[in-house]
Enzyme design. Structure first.
Site, short mmCIF file in Angstrom:
data_model
loop_
_atom_site.label_atom_id
_atom_site.label_comp_id
_atom_site.label_asym_id
_atom_site.label_seq_id
_atom_site.Cartn_x
_atom_site.Cartn_y
_atom_site.Cartn_z
N GLN A 53 141.94 44.18 8.44
CA GLN A 53 141.15 43.16 8.57
C GLN A 53 141.78 41.97 9.38
O GLN A 53 141.48 40.63 8.83
CB GLN A 53 140.68 42.69 7.31
CG GLN A 53 139.52 43.80 6.67
CD GLN A 53 139.12 43.14 5.27
OE1 GLN A 53 137.76 42.38 5.23
NE2 GLN A 53 139.34 43.81 4.44
N LYS A 90 140.50 42.79 -4.93
CA LYS A 90 141.69 42.11 -4.41
C LYS A 90 142.01 40.84 -5.25
O LYS A 90 142.92 40.56 -5.96
CB LYS A 90 142.36 41.83 -3.03
CG LYS A 90 141.34 40.91 -2.18
CD LYS A 90 141.62 40.76 -1.03
CE LYS A 90 140.86 39.66 -0.23
NZ LYS A 90 140.89 38.53 -0.55
N THR A 91 140.86 39.95 -5.11
CA THR A 91 141.07 38.79 -6.00
C THR A 91 141.30 39.07 -7.53
O THR A 91 141.90 38.40 -8.22
CB THR A 91 139.77 37.87 -5.76
OG1 THR A 91 139.60 37.72 -4.23
CG2 THR A 91 139.71 36.58 -6.43
N ASP A 95 147.60 35.80 -1.26
CA ASP A 95 146.24 36.27 -0.75
C ASP A 95 146.01 36.37 0.45
O ASP A 95 146.81 35.59 1.54
CB ASP A 95 145.23 35.57 -1.38
CG ASP A 95 143.73 36.22 -1.25
OD1 ASP A 95 143.80 37.41 -1.32
OD2 ASP A 95 142.81 35.67 -1.40
N GLU A 96 145.41 37.44 1.12
CA GLU A 96 145.09 37.53 2.67
C GLU A 96 146.25 37.64 3.42
O GLU A 96 146.60 36.74 4.43
CB GLU A 96 143.99 36.59 3.19
CG GLU A 96 142.78 36.49 2.36
CD GLU A 96 141.91 37.66 2.71
OE1 GLU A 96 142.14 38.51 3.25
OE2 GLU A 96 140.85 37.48 2.32
N ARG A 141 130.64 44.48 5.67
CA ARG A 141 130.24 43.47 5.05
C ARG A 141 128.77 43.96 4.18
O ARG A 141 128.38 43.38 3.41
CB ARG A 141 129.51 42.53 5.90
CG ARG A 141 130.64 41.54 6.74
CD ARG A 141 131.79 41.14 5.83
NE ARG A 141 132.87 42.07 5.87
CZ ARG A 141 133.72 42.14 4.79
NH1 ARG A 141 133.74 41.02 3.68
NH2 ARG A 141 134.87 43.01 4.90
#
Length: 750
Positions: free
Chosen positions: A258, A34-35, A218-219, A617
């Site tokens: 998330q 995503k970044t 973002d997020e 993770r």
């Protein structure tokens, strides 16, 4: 036109990056890049002439991500990213308020209170107002204030439906007045003040709407209500209105699976609101994962499907399926810790560095036994997100001196350092000082100056009297006055060094028996100032800007640099990180999922999202462990395995020992039955209690969550008898285990 930066994007990433001018929701799964999509989208808009670097606004949730994005943009395009509006909500609001401080009703040198500074101010106000801290705990009052600010409500609009809430409303109003008088703002105030400024000032609002035609977030799943309304306002969507095609475009990247910060006010529902308010018809899903092996993703997908309120996506990878998830059932938490240490040693022997191994837990209270086992094994470890750099005592003292030098209206800073190091100023003197300030309606510094003038030596040599000669408040006033004159022309690092030396902090810690670490931290603060000045991405590198930076950075987790070390952290702290191997410990009902989730709306779904974050993770190897008994909060708890383990398909998991996680095979036991056991991990004798009742008509079952009018919430862990002789053993979260006769117990299903 050079668009080499598009090379390597997969089909969905390319579609998202090259979207025409329109608002969009990018549903980006864990490890889906995503970044990269965000930064490449920015580069695409600039390179194609759709936006200038100054015409973009990009919002992140950490300063680290903001810096990473700016660095990536610099590597893609030959442009100067200095001055671009890329940062956190708090950082961007701070920047806007600095530019328009008069319109916002703030002094030019307003200071930012971090959470500890805010708590200190609340305590001070409660004491001044003679408020009983047992009835109104300072942390609870601070939470009340912040929660209302996050909802966009001032004191006049706050809840006031009984005596307690009316008193909190009054304290909120007093707190706001004091902050305004001192010229300080807390984190929540940054956003609320900025939102109010843009709401009432049409000229400013229109200026920023015309400037920022493209807003990237973002997020997005972590935004709260006020943050979302702030974004709507900047994008040209006023209250009650919906976006038109010509309005500014919001490019929101997030993952509702998330969303794990409901306790901070985050609302995944903002994603649905975004679709409605901005007329978004197509959601682009980034589902290809570049992090984990297939079995890990299959487990995560299977788990999260049990959540009903989600937009829906399925992670997949071109990588191999990899190893199954290893499951270990321990007798006790000590046994569990021993198993983890043994496995970490094995991984290290196989060439996996300790820094690429993470040990995750739901609650900080779990770490004690784990740390003890690691210490006994002489294994290096680091508690990620422990005491943060800018929250350490010596750093906060140094910053308080700097804050007071920058603004003599900062009462909180003055109170922190007026008698540190000790200079003979007792509580009585401080009470007199505060009373003088209240009576005169001035800051504490102004009152201290007046008090010093009345007590200081007279005559021609008064100004030359050294601070060491002047005691008490006059000595402190002389010290600050001298330092303020001395630092006028000094560069920031030298200014910092001068203050640490002449404030008395350095000599104080040199005299301490164990002050070496504190002195090293103060040296690191000087290094931080040097790095801040050298940062080419920053427009302002003065003292006020550094103090704002320090307050904003105090919210970021900072792991200490050093030797290769195993990473210990809560699952919340692990979000955004990835590791070769991950251990998820304490997978027991009441612990993970946490017992508090039973009473919270959608609590179980939030816990499941947290488990989903934990699973994703891991890149290559994943361990799941639980203990039959655990010492926690001073009590021994007897546990059953987490219901989350039942939601992962059995073929994806591999038992490490003789665990009862799995049904079938040579054992006829029901899965997740409770047991007691003695002996070591291998071949131990066992006494198994089946997960059922002799009376098949009973409405109760082992593993069921129940409540009792006296003992509260608990879980049934054993049962025996039938009819009027039936009784159950319940592990109550706050009262331990008890046998109860069902005929008289008044149990209720949770």
């Amino acid at each position: 036109m050079n668009t080499e930066f598009l090379t390597g994007l997969n089909e969905r990433q390319h579609e998202a990056v090259t979207l025409p001018h329109q608002s969009a929701l990018i549903l980006a799964g864990a490890g889906s890049g995503k970044t990269r999509v965000l930064t490449t989208r920015i580069a695409w808009l600039i390179q194609t002439g759709q936006a200038s670097p100054a015409g973009l606004l990009a919002v992140t949730f950490t300063n680290k991500t903001a810096k990473e994005m700016l660095s990536r943009i610099s590597s893609m395009l030959p442009i100067n990213t200095r001055g671009m509006w890329v940062g956190t909500f708090h950082g961007l609001c701070n920047r806007l308020l600095r530019a328009h401080y008069r319109d916002a009703g703030l002094p030019q040198t307003f200071q930012i209170l971090d959470s500890q500074d805010q708590l200190a101010l609340v305590k001070r106000l409660l004491k001044a107002a003679n408020v009983d801290e047992e009835r109104f705990p300072p942390r609870q009052v601070a939470w009340y204030i912040n929660n209302h600010k996050d909802q966009g409500r001032r004191a006049a609009d706050a809840d006031a439906y009984d005596g307690d809430t009316r008193r909190k409303q009054e304290l909120y109003a007093i707190y706001d007045e004091q902050c305004q008088r001192e010229g300080v703002v807390d984190f929540a105030e940054l956003l609320l003040r900025c939102f109010e400024l843009l709401s009432r000032n049409e000229i400013l609002r229109q200026h920023y709407r015309e400037r920022f035609r493209h807003i990237l977030v973002d997020e997005f799943q972590d935004t709260n209500r006020l943050q979302y309304h702030w974004l709507r306002l900047l994008a040209g969507v006023d209250a009650g209105a919906t976006a038109r095609a010509a309005d500014n475009a919001i490019f929101a990247v997030g993952d509702d699976d998330q969303s794990i910060y409901a306790f901070r006010g985050a609302s995944a529902a903002n994603m649905q609101e975004l679709q409605k308010d901005f007329g978004i018809e197509t959601v682009i899903k980034l589902e290809q994962n570049y992090r984990s092996h297939g079995h890990i993703l299959d487990a995560a997908n299977a788990l999260i499907k049990h959540n009903e309120r989600r937009l829906g996506k399925e992670l997949w990878t071109e990588e191999a399926k990899g190893e199954p998830l290893r499951v270990y059932e321990a007798d006790t938490d000590i046994d569990e810790a021993g198993f983890i240490v043994d496995e970490v040693k094995s991984l290290a022997n196989d060439g996996v560095s300790l820094s690429q191994i993470a040990l995750l837990y739901r609650s900080n209270a779990q770490s004690r036994v784990l740390e003890h086992a690691l210490f006994n094994a002489s294994m290096s470890y680091r508690v990620y997100g422990g005491l943060r750099f800018f929250e350490r005592q010596e750093i906060k003292h140094a910053l308080a001196y700097l804050r007071l030098l920058a603004s003599d209206e900062d009462d909180g800073a003055l109170l922190r350092v007026i008698n540190f190091p000790a200079r003979g100023i007792g509580n009585r003197s401080l009470e007199q000082l505060q009373e003088s300030a209240r009576a005169a309606g001035t800051s504490l510094w102004t009152a201290a100056q007046a008090m010093a003038d009345a007590r200081a030596p007279k005559g021609d040599d008064a100004d030359a009297a050294p601070a060491t000669v002047l005691k008490g408040i006059p000595g402190f006033v002389a010290l600050i006055t001298r330092m303020r004159k001395s630092i006028t022309e000094l560069p920031l690092p030298e200014l910092m060094e001068h203050v640490i030396e002449h404030s008395g902090l350095k000599p104080h810690y040199q005299a301490e028996r164990e002050g070496a670490d504190r002195l090293s931290n103060l040296d690191e603060l000087i290094n931080a100032a040097a790095g801040f000045v050298a940062d080419e991405l920053l427009e302002d590198t003065g003292l006020a800007a550094f103090l704002a930076h320090a307050s904003l950075e105090s919210g970021d987790n900072q792991a200490q640099a050093g030797t290769d070390a195993l990473q210990l952290m809560t699952v919340h702290a692990a979000k955004g990180l990835e590791f070769h191997s991950v251990f998820i410990s304490g997978l027991e009902e009441g612990l993970f999922p946490h017992e508090n989730s039973l009473s919270a709306a959608d609590g179980k779904e939030e816990e499941r999202r947290l488990m989903y974050v934990a699973l994703t993770r891991a890149r290559r190897r994943l361990y799941l462990s639980f203990a039959q008994s655990r010492m926690l909060h001073g009590q021994t708890r007897y546990n059953i395995a987490s219901s989350f383990l039942r939601e992962i398909p059995e073929p994806l998991m591999k038992p490490v020992n003789r665990t009862r996680v799995f049904s079938g095979g040579s054992s006829s036991r029901a899965p997740f039955s409770t047991a007691t056991a003695t002996g070591g991990r291998g071949g131990r004798p066992e006494v198994v209690r089946e997960a059922g009742f002799a009376d098949t008509a009973s409405p109760w079952r082992v593993g069921q969550s129940v409540t009792h009018p006296k003992f509260g919430a608990g879980v049934i862990i054993n049962a025996e008898g039938r009819g009027s002789d039936a009784r159950v053993q319940v592990n109550f979260h706050r009262h331990g285990t008890k046998w109860l006769a069902l005929e008289f117990a008044k149990l209720e299903p949770a």
